[in-house]
Design an enzyme around this catalytic site. Structure first.
Site, PDB file in Angstrom:
ATOM      1  N   LYS A   1      -2.998   5.756  -3.882  1.00  0.00           N
ATOM      2  CA  LYS A   1      -4.043   6.733  -3.583  1.00  0.00           C
ATOM      3  C   LYS A   1      -3.820   8.014  -4.374  1.00  0.00           C
ATOM      4  O   LYS A   1      -2.681   8.429  -4.569  1.00  0.00           O
ATOM      5  CB  LYS A   1      -4.049   7.058  -2.085  1.00  0.00           C
TER       6      LYS A   1
ATOM      7  N   ASP B   1       0.838  -1.192   0.000  1.00  0.00           N
ATOM      8  CA  ASP B   1       0.000   0.000   0.000  1.00  0.00           C
ATOM      9  C   ASP B   1       0.873   1.242   0.000  1.00  0.00           C
ATOM     10  O   ASP B   1       1.668   1.456   0.921  1.00  0.00           O
ATOM     11  CB  ASP B   1      -0.907   0.011   1.233  1.00  0.00           C
TER      12      ASP B   1
ATOM     13  N   HIS C   1      -7.550   9.572  -1.359  1.00  0.00           N
ATOM     14  CA  HIS C   1      -6.812   9.599  -0.091  1.00  0.00           C
ATOM     15  C   HIS C   1      -7.607  10.252   1.042  1.00  0.00           C
ATOM     16  O   HIS C   1      -7.425   9.897   2.208  1.00  0.00           O
ATOM     17  CB  HIS C   1      -5.496  10.340  -0.294  1.00  0.00           C
TER      18      HIS C   1
ATOM     19  N   TYR D   1       2.885  10.011  -0.625  1.00  0.00           N
ATOM     20  CA  TYR D   1       4.020   9.463   0.124  1.00  0.00           C
ATOM     21  C   TYR D   1       5.344   9.737  -0.577  1.00  0.00           C
ATOM     22  O   TYR D   1       6.402   9.666   0.063  1.00  0.00           O
ATOM     23  CB  TYR D   1       3.880   7.952   0.311  1.00  0.00           C
TER      24      TYR D   1
END
Length: 296
Positions: free
Chosen positions: A77, A47, A110, A52
């Site tokens: 996401k 994931d 997200h 990120y």
């Protein structure tokens, strides 16, 4: 270790491993090693997220692992800065390019964007289009509360397959979980072992130090983290614990060889504090949280 990881079946028939590796706040230079270690242990779900900044390293680790692409469930996401129909379609292209894949297994929004929910709806309609075109195998949301889910379901055609939310023994969000279960939406737990620091009247600051969890762990000769992951799995939640340490990655995977009793599950349920560790979903705005997602 199990030969294969148990799975949950999503509402569109796609199977997702019950346990995966999360890479939230994992620096890019550490992500590759963490994902490689997880794939070596037997994880088959990773994931990540555009926000990120490590999708590229996830893709590199997968390509270098020797594990077949079809054997690994990739989830990422779309960040709020890429909400809107056309913007989200482009967000998918960016993510797929960084991951180095043609198809993403699970693509989710997200956050809800309450201050501009039309952008949220446009983004979700783009996910529906990507699903219809088989560019993604399943779609979903993250950090959506009951009011967000209600507004979404009143408008869209495809029910989200998952809602990834903060769930751990100190904050279980039962109303959100129950709403999701009633509509066939799988709860996916982020911070499943309380990865944020929490403060309790008893004086300890972490679920890992909780005496109730510690006593249960001792009885099973398992770690507190393993007990918490088992609690999630037995209650039907998919989990994505994060670690960059190979020994912890291995430990978190060793949760399929024991079971908690009903009394133990109830005892862990009783640790609820009602205190959220992550951002308040109602407060998410582009002004406060928006940031451009790089093309590469």
């Amino acid at each position: 270790m199990p030969d294969t990881v148990p799975t949950f079946t999503l509402n569109n028939g796609v199977e997702i491993p019950a346990l995966g590796l999360g890479v939230f706040q994992t620096p890019p230079d550490e992500t590759r090693a963490a994902v490689s270690a997880a794939l070596d242990v037997g994880y088959r779900h990773i994931d990540t997220a555009a926000a990120y900044g490590n999708e590229g390293q996830v893709g590199e680790a997968l390509r270098d692992s020797g594990v077949a692409r079809d054997d690994v469930f990739l989830e990422t996401k779309i960040w709020i800065s890429d909400y809107g129909y056309d913007e989200t379609l482009h967000g998918f292209e960016k993510a797929a390019r960084k991951l180095g894949v043609d198809q993403i297994d699970l693509l989710i929004l997200h956050q809800a964007l309450p201050s501009d929910f039309e952008k949220t709806l446009g983004a979700y309609r783009a996910l529906e289009k990507l699903s219809a075109d088989a560019r993604v195998r399943a779609i979903g949301v993250s950090n959506f509360m009951v009011d967000h889910l209600t507004a979404l379901l009143d408008t869209v055609d495809v029910v989200p397959a998952v809602n990834q939310i903060e769930v751990h023994p100190y904050f279980a969000q039962r109303a959100v979980q129950d709403f999701g279960a009633g509509h066939g939406i799988l709860t996916q737990a982020w911070a499943p072992i309380g990865g944020i620091t929490f403060y309790r009247d008893s004086g300890h600051t972490s679920t890992l130090d909780d005496p109730v969890i510690g006593q249960i762990a001792a009885g099973h000769q398992k770690s507190p983290a393993q007990v918490m992951l088992r609690w999630h799995l037995q209650q039907g939640r998919q989990v994505i614990p994060k670690s960059v340490r190979p020994e912890r990655i291995t430990e978190n995977f060793a949760v399929f060889d024991f079971e908690l009793t009903d009394a133990e599950l109830t005892a862990i349920d009783g640790l609820e504090t009602g205190k959220r560790g992550g951002p308040e979903p109602a407060d998410i705005t582009l002004a406060a949280w928006g940031r451009a997602i790089p093309e590469d």
